[in-house]
Structure formats: structure tokens, C-alpha cells
Design an enzyme around this catalytic site. Structure first.
Site, PDB file in Angstrom:
ATOM      1  N   GLU A  86       0.834  -1.205   0.000  1.00  9.45           N
ATOM      2  CA  GLU A  86       0.000   0.000   0.000  1.00  9.45           C
ATOM      3  C   GLU A  86       0.857   1.239   0.000  1.00  9.45           C
ATOM      4  O   GLU A  86       0.550   2.235  -0.644  1.00  9.45           O
ATOM      5  CB  GLU A  86      -0.930  -0.004   1.222  1.00  9.45           C
ATOM      6  CG  GLU A  86      -1.982   1.106   1.215  1.00  9.45           C
ATOM      7  CD  GLU A  86      -1.588   2.352   2.027  1.00  9.45           C
ATOM      8  OE1 GLU A  86      -2.447   3.238   2.177  1.00  9.45           O
ATOM      9  OE2 GLU A  86      -0.427   2.457   2.505  1.00  9.45           O
ATOM     10  N   GLU A 136      -4.498  -3.931  -7.398  1.00  7.39           N
ATOM     11  CA  GLU A 136      -4.345  -5.126  -8.236  1.00  7.39           C
ATOM     12  C   GLU A 136      -5.497  -6.102  -7.989  1.00  7.39           C
ATOM     13  O   GLU A 136      -5.988  -6.746  -8.917  1.00  7.39           O
ATOM     14  CB  GLU A 136      -3.000  -5.812  -7.956  1.00  7.39           C
ATOM     15  CG  GLU A 136      -1.779  -4.956  -8.257  1.00  7.39           C
ATOM     16  CD  GLU A 136      -1.779  -4.340  -9.644  1.00  7.39           C
ATOM     17  OE1 GLU A 136      -1.827  -5.090 -10.619  1.00  7.39           O
ATOM     18  OE2 GLU A 136      -1.759  -3.091  -9.750  1.00  7.39           O
ATOM     19  N   ASP A 189      -7.407   1.548   8.188  1.00  5.15           N
ATOM     20  CA  ASP A 189      -5.959   1.563   7.962  1.00  5.15           C
ATOM     21  C   ASP A 189      -5.320   1.905   9.313  1.00  5.15           C
ATOM     22  O   ASP A 189      -5.271   1.045  10.198  1.00  5.15           O
ATOM     23  CB  ASP A 189      -5.662   2.580   6.851  1.00  5.15           C
ATOM     24  CG  ASP A 189      -4.191   2.665   6.467  1.00  5.15           C
ATOM     25  OD1 ASP A 189      -3.336   2.218   7.263  1.00  5.15           O
ATOM     26  OD2 ASP A 189      -3.870   3.210   5.393  1.00  5.15           O
ATOM     27  N   HIS A 242       5.545   7.418   9.289  1.00  4.80           N
ATOM     28  CA  HIS A 242       6.526   7.022   8.265  1.00  4.80           C
ATOM     29  C   HIS A 242       7.985   7.187   8.700  1.00  4.80           C
ATOM     30  O   HIS A 242       8.876   7.279   7.860  1.00  4.80           O
ATOM     31  CB  HIS A 242       6.285   7.779   6.949  1.00  4.80           C
ATOM     32  CG  HIS A 242       5.084   7.298   6.191  1.00  4.80           C
ATOM     33  ND1 HIS A 242       4.877   7.558   4.867  1.00  4.80           N
ATOM     34  CD2 HIS A 242       4.010   6.553   6.589  1.00  4.80           C
ATOM     35  CE1 HIS A 242       3.718   7.022   4.471  1.00  4.80           C
ATOM     36  NE2 HIS A 242       3.175   6.412   5.507  1.00  4.80           N
TER      37      HIS A 242
END
Lengths: 713, 713
Positions: free
Chosen positions: A393, A402, A422, A522
Site C-alpha cells: 500500500e 491489483e 488503515d 513514516h
């Protein structure tokens, strides 16, 4: 014949006995012998075909959701870095499979779907850097990794900070500050007389998408881009080590936000097709929306050191690697051909405790409780449930995209809704939900049944309404359901497939922080310790999200009539319309001989048809034993409403976007996206024909939606 | 207490009475008191939800179809010219509406849908002509109208021969014979050293599409195009007045085939959107596929007179006019949200007795019988039936295309199949049917139940197999079901919406004529007299078509399980595959490193999944009282199989074409159309990447289709 005659009493007794026997017979005949054609038993499906949601089972589900289990899940999931396709990711694939195939708490089945997807990694041998250079000597270079504060940061698999998909290169030039790297930011510098050719632009996160900062810069001749996180944007201004993690939730000076620098979503080499072995791949040179120039993210510690001439050294490599989705299935008892989808990605940038493992921990707790009920035989949903643990992701919603490409047709015909969780907990102040209008009713119903972590007397719904609310013309003050962008795996479900989608999380009190996102986002500081000590000590917000999202899931899977209120779309259509129907917007349309009347008319028609539809549904629900085909008919109308807004011809230059109401837009006008962009563009170019075309597109989409809800003759 | 004890006999009697009472009670309880939740009655839908096709009703329907009624219909329909949007057309709209709203033989309801569509007409004041000129004087000019032979040709509303959409102009130049106006025909002339610049090309009908003759010519500098009908192509060589109509079915020397010179279909100004008042219209200059140069059709009488310098005088005018579809509805009793569609166009070029009124006459006879059964209360279909009398077909399938655009979403989700009967009788030798593979089974079943007009002991099926057959790997020798092109109103249903479609007619004995089409086609000689005397005296072929098509319609509308055999797609896929998997095709793929293995594998998978599916359906049908939701599930799988082959991205430059198996192609290779075109193009350009891409597209489409038929977990 006297003497032995029966007395009246005896006769009365015999009549009573006879009547009793007759009654017993009638009762036995009616209740004990099953009815059916040809004197055989009633078909067994008669017992279950009208089965509705069980409130007690719903309550039992919520009672069984344990915060402690979620905490354990998160500890396992975030124990090591698990970037897409790395060893850590592969181990989580096994973990997911073993949970979902467990004989006691597993699902009906689980599988691993593999795609060969185009990714981008830094070179471990040649770390990227941003260096200050004087003449030909380097006088400073950015750090290679974040500072080790809780041992997690020293894990061998921590990926060095980089901008995925940025091309390699070593451009050197004068450093210019380009704010957020928006087109207007670069334009402003040029207007100030600054020559951007050959410069290195330093930009801060926010405002423009990651990739856009480089795409825009390259247009102005910029040679390389550096992106840093500004403490003002993420740390409420805190910048010292003492004020930041591990001492608080704020990002340490060495923290660097990694990310995918990719303007679209899905595998970049196989748009519209699943990235299987046989699949045709476009040339790398045909990829759109990724940085054309070397780009590198850095921390704010390094950012304040940069001066004058700098050199951006990027050694990223692009490669096709196998990435897995793990899929879990529960077969529906009555309508196995109707799918309720629930998903979250599995891959992180580093340990990803919050992003995404907080969501995966919640998903695993939901599947544990459901799996247990399933294996015990106390429950099987009316409709099928599909769980997805998406891969890759972080590189651009690749696994989920996909999946939708591979099963496009099936998913389009059979999917009732997609629930995305998420990051499940950004912070523990309030619920935050996004979704298309039909999702509002089911999320509200669930949120009213869950207690807040803080107080058992306050519902998640009431607390949510206190934090984010709006005045609805139909309902008064209600929680504000946000709109879906393309920020997580719901993107292809809503934009490409037109499936009613939603995203659910717990989040901030905006009075307490203005952080753009939780500060460890992140970075190598997004760890279990961070989650456990700062984000949700006790994991009660995780529990509240698990209960809410699980409640939504059960309502969608078990309710006889789908709990999605189609008429809530009317309010959104009115809102988007009203922006165009006033002020300059309207004046400019009128001057150019464009009328909004057909749009107004068709929105009115939609509202009236949707109200009629709801009345018919209400009447049907009131029937003692409604026809299963009548129920299926209205459920199909509800399910397919969202599909009626799709138009694959509407946005020919935007991959995947085909939902006329929710497509992406560049314009700031808060109306229908195609209309907004065409209008803003026409102000510059004078091409009002495109505005007329997009008015047609919107009218036709709303007309289709109205038509889909009409009574059958 | 002696004396009054009950004797054994009495006790026995009481027991017997008691047992009887109990039994009566049981019987009453079981049979006399309806069952249901809470002791109420069994739901009424239980009686009908499993209702299947009634063979006796089917027979009764066929018995009631009268050839005499069809003849009467045709006489009314073809009594005057009824070109799209003219007075004659408007009167037929009223006729259709009055038939379908009739209290005795009408449908549930009927409506008129109006679109404002872009048409092209000759100027009645300034007739088009092709003139032979010498210096500046005209020494010959083609006739303005066909010769009056049966009074019909003298009707004031007969439109003069013209090429619809050809631009006005008066080009003059040397006449060159360009055969059929194919690209290769013009190229050959150039190769022979002929300078085509400024010439007038005379071409014969056939070989290339009408518009293509002019589009191709313009590429070579041709200034004007004349199109004539060659007696060798249409009249088996007969060219004299004595040998032609009114003395035979052959085209008289003055006959001119009119037609639309339009390479696409649907309203030319509103591709993908219904041509409503609010709809955005593209500029005329943006229209693709119509003649860029003046073009005019003429008869063979005039053709043989043309020499040297000619001038083409075209005064056509383009205009937006209102065109109507007339729609008729019968609501389904059990599944009103499933549609069986049946249609034909209403507009002709002149009287149009054969094209299209022979089809409309059949449709009206079918609706008369069904309407009668409906109004008598003896029948209501399980699924809804929608009849369409399409407008402006002759100009490019406009009415049907606008209909599919307007109701795209609804039709896509709910349509079981589309039956087209345009020209119902070309000639009376044999049935001719075209369709996608799932249509084969239902057409065969119907054709077996109808007798041929010639002999009551021969079925339409057997006679058909005698005329057109093939050897099927699965069934042996069977009638050959043709493929659908884009020649009638099924085009948008199959190519754009992916709805299983078919076209049914009676046609020629190819041993008796080689006419390209029946000779009066699109001329002023296509009249009731022509039909009555030459095409189908007695109207028994019309009757056979009405019975066959009506039988198909009833089977689709009433069968509990849809009578479409999905596994028949496997044979077609194999056939298309085998063309690519041999000879030069395969060799060229191999040299260019392209493998057909994934395609072979996925076709094998499709066949196996389809066989499993059929087994499950057979088992389900054998159940005493199958679950209505199980039945609906397999029916949805059957209905939606065709949709799984759709890919809106596959052919970005071909309006509407999105069905991967049936899209149009330019290549002569008889394999999958995208693959065939990419292959042929790669032989010239060397762009084998496009072949790889189209291989992916086919594999993905077949995989989707297989996936759509899989069992639900």
C-alpha cells in the site's frame, strides 16, 4: 334399559375428552407435521431465508472484543520492520494465514494472492544523502538514519529514508526554499525574479502531494528536490530532543517521513490489469506522475543546517518484486454471492506500529471473535465476508488496486460495501469516519451502540458529534462524515469499482494539536512502544474502533435489508449543486449561456425517487414474511446505486477515476469535480464547451442514479 | 360399585371415536389451517416463487400466432413511406402506442421516448444528381427518382436517393472506376499510375462500408464519390425491366440503394450520452467516420451511362430532429427487476415493407398474442419484458443506441438478453440466427418446437441445420449460429452493454441466389406488394419467425433457470484461440517472444469452470423446491457472464466497442479482434508490444468470465 344409561355428566366428560383430542390433533397437525409441496416437508431454506440481524449476537460480538488482544496483536505485528516484500512482510503474511486458517478462531478459508509489482528501494550499499558542498569538497551531509532511541531504530531492517520512485542522480545547485512545492509556490519565486534553473528546491511536507513537489519543480527547471518535515506542521512547534519521542509523541529532530512519490495508485507498470506474470507492462518511460528529478526527504535537524550549494545524492533502484495480499473468507449462508469487504494494508515503511499495524491489530481481533463464533457454530453471516490484508500500500495502494483489477467484474457485480480501517488510532479523542453518503446510516447505527473509552455513559456517536459536526437539512446536528480521497486502500473500490466505501479511525482533539498527522508517521519512531505509551495506552481506542467497525461489518453482513440509506445521497448532491448555483460561479455560467436548470431538476427527481424507495422498503420490512426475491430486489437497488454514478468516459486522463461525484480535482471549487475543473480551466482558456460537457456528465449520472432506484413498473 | 361399569366394547368404541377425533384434528390442523410465522398463513409468494416455464402455454402462444395478422400488420406499417422523424414515422409511433395500450391486446404500459438526433436529408427543392458534363454544358443527368411501377413509387413522401451525412458540394472531375472503394482498390489505381486527385470515383456497393468508400477516396485526393448497385451483386445478373420488379423480386434498373454513410453508430453529436435537450453536443467538425467529400448513390441504369467528366451535385442538409422510440412493458411477476428485451426499428428509407416493417409486423403479432393472454389473466411472465420500436436506425442505429446510453446503468445490471428481429424475412428458405454463444441453446430449443412453412413434419431446427451447419466438438453437426456485427440494433446491447444478444430472421437458399441482400433493399420498391408477392406469399415464413422468436422470448422470460448455456462460450474461445495457435501467426508470435500459454491455460480453466457450473445448475434443478436465492444466484451468474468480457479500456479509439470477444476489427485474422488487429499492425510496424498488451486483455477477460462462474466458496 334403565340403570346403566350415561349421566349428563359422563356425556359432558366424553365431549370434553373428545374436544381435547380433536384440539391436540389440530395442534399436532398444524405444528408438529411440517408443510410443503406434495405433502413433503417445507423446504429447509424457508427457515433461514428471511433471517435478519441479531441484536444479541451483535452485543455478544462487541463484548468479546478485547483491548488486551489488540495490544498483543500490535506487539507481534510491529515487532520488526515489514516494508512491502521484505522478510518482515513475508513473515506477517504467514502470521495472517495462520490466524485465518486456525481451527478454533479461523475463517472458512484464507489464501495468498501474489502480484509482481514495480517498487523502488534505496541502495543499502550507497546511502542517499543531501550534502552541503563548497567548491568540490563536502562540508556537511545529512544523517543516514534516524537516531536510535528505543533500540527499534537500530534494527538491521530499518530502511534508510528515501523518496520511493524518485530517480537516481547527483544534481548539485543553489538551494532555494520553495515552501510546499506547489505550482504556485514555484511561480511566486519566479515572479520574485529568482532563476530556478539548476537549483535544488527545499520544500516542506504538506500542501501538495509528495510527487507533485518534484513534478512541479522540474517544470521550472529545478534539478533536485529536498523535502523536510517542519516542526510547525507536525510537532505543534516542538523541536528539541527533550520535547520529542521517546519523551512525548512528537517527532525527534532526526525523524524523516518516508513515502511513495507517486501521483497515481496501483502498480505503475500495469494500469487496469493485475500485475501477473502474463501481464503486459508499459515502459518505465510511460509512467506518469512520478518525480522526473532526484528527490530526497530529510529530517528538520538536517534541514536547518542546509545552506547555499547542496548536492542531492539519490541511489534509488526500481525493481519488480512479488507482493502478497492475504485474503480471508467467510461464506454467507443465504446470499453467498453478496460480498461485504473489510481490509487494511499490511506493509509499513519501518515498524509501522500505527501505520498500518494498528489497523491490522484491530482486524485480527475482529476476525478472532467472528472466527470463534463461526467455529463454535453460533453464527454464520447472511452474506459472504471477505477480509483483505493488502500488500505494498505504501508504494501506492498497490495490493488493493491489483485485487480490484483482477476481480473487477465479480467485485463490481457482487460487492455490498468496502470497510477500510488503515491507521485505526491516530489519537484517542474521537471517532473520525469518511465514506460515501449511504455509509452514513450504518456507521451512525454502530457508533450509537459503542461506548467511548473515556466514559461508559457517552456513546462514540455523541462524542463524535461533539468533535466534528454539521447541520443536516434532514437530521439537524449530526456527526460530519468526511469525504474519501485516495489516501488509503478504499481508493480503487470507490473510484474504479463504484462500491460504497468507508474509512474508520479514532483521531485527534483538534483543540489540542494541529499536527498534520501523528508525528512519528513514516519514521523509525512509529513503534509498539510509541503506540503503547503515547497513542493509546490501554488500547481502549483500538477497542472502540474494533467494536464500531465490527458492528458496521455485522450489520452489512446480516441485515435482511441492507442498512445503507440511499436517500442520504440527496443531501450531498444538493450541497455540491449549491456551490455552483451562486455567486461568481453562477454568474459566469449564465454569461456563457450555461444553465443549471437540468441539474437542479434531476437532483430534485433523485430526492423524490429516493424518498419513494425508502417508503417502499419500509412497507416491505413491515410485512410478516416478505418475499425473498422482493428483498433481494431492493437490496440490489441499494447495492448498485453507487455504480450508477460511474462513467468510464468522464475523466479519460485520470487513471481509475470514474465515479462522477468523487473523482479527484485540481480546482478549489467545492462542486462536482469534473464541473469544478472544467469551470476553473474555462476561466483561463475560455473553453466553456468543456463545462457544458461536464454538466451533461453530472446530469446523466444523477439521472442514472434516480432511475436505478425507481419502482419496477 | 358394580352394575354401571363400562363394558370393554364401550371402551373400545370410545377409543375409536377418540382416535377418529384426533385424526380429524390432525388432518384439519395440517391441511385446513395455513402455516406461517406466528401461526398466520404461509406467505403467498411461496406459491409462485418457483414457477417455471409452462410448455402448454408456450404451445398455446405458438398456436395463436397468425400469418394473416402479420400480413395485415405489414400492410398497415408499409402503407406509406416512414423515414425517421417524417410524418409517416410519427403515424407509426401512434400505431405502436395504440396497439400496446389497447385494453384487450395491449401490454401493461407503453411510452414514447424522444431524442433530438443529428440527421441528414436531401433538399427537396434542389435534387441531388450526377451529371455528365462537356465543357460547361450538362449532357446527361441521373434520374431524380425511381421509376413508378406500382404507384407506391409515386408517393409524395418518397425520399430521393441520397447518401445520408455526405456533405453538400458540386465537385466535377474525370470519372474513375474504383471497384468497391476499399483502401486497396484506390491503392491499386495509384499503382497503375492513375492520378486520383480531383477525380470522381464510381464504386459499387459491397466490400467496404458505405462511408468507407468516401473516407478512403478522400485520402487519395478523390473529389466526389458515386456509388451504384451492380446487378451482378444484387440481381444474380438480371438487369432488364422484364426480369425485375414488378415482374420478379429483382431490383429494377432505376432502383437506388439509399443508406447512411456513417461509420459509427448512435447519434453522431452525442457519443456516450442520450441526445436530450440538456446534452452537450460535439462540434460537427469533430464527427468521425462520415464522408469528407460529396457522395451520391445511383441506380445501375444510370451507372452505365456515365462517362468521362462527371459532376456530383449534392445538396444534403444536416439537421437535429426529434426521433422517438416506442417502448412497451410487461411487468414480471416474480423478478420484475430482470429484463428480457425484444426490439426492432420502426423507421425505413421509403415504404420499408421488408426493412424494417417485416420485423415490426412480427413484433406486433407477438405482442398481440402475449397482450391477449395478459389481459385475459392467463399469463404474466416471471421476468419483465421490454419491447422497443427504435427510431432512426437507418441513420446509424440511433434510437437503440440512445436508449442504451440513457439507461446504461439499469440495463447493464438487469438485462437477461436482447432479441432483435429487424428484417424478419429476407427470403423463405431457412432460419438464420446470429448471437453470442449462450444464445445458441435457447434458439435451438425454440427452433425445434416450430414447424417449417414448407412442411409440418420438418422442424425449423432441422431445416436450418440442412442449410447452414458446422461440426461442433461438443454436439456434432448443428446449425451454425452466426456472429453479430454491428448491422442492426443489437450493436449497442452487445458491444457497449455486454448483454447476450441475438438476431433472428428467415433467409435465402444460397443455392438459388447470390444476391448480396434482397434486391429491393433501401429502394422505393421495398413495398407491401413486393413482400406479398415475392418475399413471403402467405406470410408463413413471417409466422415461423414470430413463433421462433416468441418462443425464445417466453423461454427467457418464464424459465426458472435461464435457458442460456454458458459453457457454449468455451467452444468459441477455443475456435478463436486455434487461429492464433498455428501457422504463421504462431510462428511470428514465437519469434517475437510472445507465448500463447497463458491464453491456453485460461481457456481450459473457463471450460472446466463452466462444466462445473452446469453440473451445479443441473443438481439445483433436480431439487424438489430449490431455494429462490440459490436460483437467483445462478441466474445472476448466467446473466452477468457476458458482462465479464467487457473492458472499457481495451479499444480506446473505437466508440462503444468494449466486448473483448466481439469488438470490430480491420484484420482478416479470424481470432480475438484486438489481438488480430495488433498482430496485423505489428507485421507492418514491428510494434509487438501492442500484441502483448492485447494478449493480456484477452487473458484477463477470459479469466474474469471463468471467475464469474465459479462456485461461491
Amino acid at each position: 334399559m334403565a340403570g346403566c344409561g350415561m349421566s349428563w355428566l359422563k356425556i359432558l366428560g366424553a365431549v370434553i375428552v373428545g374436544a381435547l383430542l380433536l384440539t391436540v390433533g389440530i395442534l399436532l397437525g398444524h405444528f408438529a407435521i411440517p408443510k410443503g409441496g406434495n405433502g413433503q416437508g417445507a423446504p429447509s431454506w424457508m427457515q433461514t431465508v428471511g433471517r435478519d440481524l441479531s441484536e444479541s449476537l451483535l452485543q455478544s460480538f462487541m463484548d468479546q472484543v478485547e483491548s488486551g488482544k489488540i495490544r498483543e496483536n500490535l506487539k507481534s505485528l510491529a515487532s520488526q520492520p515489514h516494508m512491502a516484500t521484505t522478510k518482515g512482510d513475508e513473515e506477517l503474511v504467514k502470521l495472517l494465514l495462520s490466524r485465518w486458517q486456525d481451527p478454533q478462531i479461523g475463517l472458512d478459508s484464507a489464501s495468498e494472492d501474489v502480484y509482481g509489482v514495480f517498487l523502488s528501494f534505496p541502495d543499502p550499499q550507497r546511502p542517499n544523502s543531501v550534502a552541503v558542498v563548497e567548491n568540490s569538497s563536502q562540508i556537511f551531509s545529512t544523517r543516514r538514519s534516524e537516531k536510535n532511541v528505543t533500540a527499534d531504530q537500530a534494527h538491521a531492517d530499518v530502511v534508510q529514508p528515501y523518496a520511493a520512485y524518485a530517480p537516481p542522480g547527483n544534481p548539485r545547485g543553489r538551494l532555494v526554499y520553495a515552501n510546499q512545492g506547489k505550482h504556485s509556490d514555484y511561480q511566486e519565486l519566479v515572479n520574485m525574479g529568482i532563476d530556478l534553473n539548476g537549483t535544488i528546491a527545499i520544500t516542506r511536507y504538506g500542501g501538495a502531494g509528495r510527487a507533485a513537489k518534484a513534478v512541479n519543480g522540474a517544470e521550472f527547471g529545478v534539478a533536485g528536490v529536498v523535502v523536510y518535515t517542519d516542526p510547525a506542521d507536525i510537532n505543534d512547534g516542538r523541536a528539541s530532543e527533550e520535547e520529542t519521542y521517546p519523551n512525548s509523541w512528537y517527532m525527534p529532530p532526526s525523524g524523516v517521513e518516508r513515502g511513495s512519490y507517486n501521483g497515481y495508485f496501483g502498480d505503475l507498470l500495469t494500469p487496469y490489469y493485475p500485475a501477473k506474470e502474463f501481464t503486459y507492462r508499459i515502459k518505465e518511460s510511460e509512467i506518469q506522475g512520478i518525480p522526473p528529478i532526484p528527490t530526497q526527504p530529510i529530517g528538520f535537524e538536517d534541514a536547518q543546517t542546509l545552506i547555499c550549494d547542496v548536492q542531492v545524492n539519490v541511489h534509488n533502484q526500481r525493481v519488480i518484486k512479488n507482493s502478497s495480499n492475504v485474503m480471508g473468507f467467510i461464506r454467507g449462508s443465504e446470499e453467498p454471492d453478496r460480498y461485504v469487504l473489510y481490509g487494511n494494508h499490511r506493509d509499513s515503511w519501518v515498524h509501522g506500529a500505527i501505520d498500518p499495524s494498528s489497523g491490522t491489530a484491530v482486524m485480527l481481533e475482529i476476525t478472532r471473535v467472528l472466527g470463534k463464533m463461526l467455529k463454535e457454530g453460533t453464527w454464520r453471516p447472511r452474506r459472504s465476508i471477505i477480509f483483505g490484508s493488502w500488500g505494498a500500500e505504501e508504494f501506492g495502494l498497490i495490493g488493493s488496486t491489483e485485487y480490484t483489477e483482477e476481480f473487477y467484474s465479480k467485485l463490481r457485480e457482487r460487492s455490498v460495501a468496502y470497510i477500510n480501517v488503515d491507521i485505526s488510532v491516530f489519537a484517542n479523542a474521537t471517532l473520525r469516519a469518511q465514506g460515501t453518503p449511504p455509509a452514513q446510516s450504518v456507521i451512525f447505527a454502530a457508533a450509537k451502540q459503542v461506548q467511548t473509552p473515556a466514559s461508559s455513559s457517552v456513546s462514540v456517536y455523541d462524542n463524535w458529534r461533539n468533535h466534528f459536526n454539521r447541520i443536516s437539512p434532514s437530521y439537524g446536528v449530526i456527526p460530519n462524515l468526511g469525504s474519501l480521497g485516495a489516501g488509503s486502500d478504499y481508493a480503487s473500490f470507490i473510484h474504479y469499482l463504484g462500491i460504497t466505501s468507508m474509512d474508520i479511525a479514532y483521531t485527534y482533539d483538534r483543540n489540542k494539536t494541529s499536527a498534520r498527522i501523528y508525528p512519528a508517521y513514516h519514521t523509525a519512531f512509529d513503534t509498539f512502544d510509541y503506540a503503547d505509551r503515547f497513542i493509546d495506552p490501554g488500547f481502549t481506542s483500538h477497542q472502540a474502533v474494533a467494536r464500531t467497525a465490527g458492528n458496521v461489518l455485522l450489520r452489512l453482513a446480516d441485515s435482511l435489508v441492507l442498512p445503507l440509506n440511499v436517500s442520504d445521497y440527496g443531501e450531498k448532491l444538493e450541497e455540491l449543486y449549491s456551490v455552483a448555483a451562486q455567486g461568481d460561479f453562477l454568474a459566469n455560467l449564465t454569461v456563457n449561456n450555461l444553465s443549471l436548470d437540468p441539474l437542479k431538476t434531476v437532483i430534485g427527481r433523485f430526492k423524490s425517487v429516493a424518498a419513494d424507495f425508502n417508503q417502499r422498503v419500509t412497507k416491505l420490512k413491515e410485512e410478516e414474511s416478505p418475499s425473498p426475491l422482493q428483498i433481494r430486489m431492493v437490496n440490489d437497488q441499494i447495492m448498485l446505486l453507487e455504480r450508477a454514478f460511474l462513467n468510464p468516459q468522464a475523466f479519460p486522463n485520470k487513471y481509475y477515476y470514474s465515479h462522477v461525484i468523487w473523482a479527484s480535482k485540481s480546482s478549489d471549487e467545492a462542486t462536482f469535480p469534473g464541473l469544478a475543473d472544467a469551470y476553473t480551466s474555462a476561466l483561463e482558456t475560455g473553453d466553456w464547451d468543456q463545462v457544458r460537457k461536464h454538466l451533461t456528465i453530472v446530469v446523466q449520472a444523477v439521472e442514472s442514479a434516480a432511475s436505478a432506484l425507481e419502482a419496477m413498473a
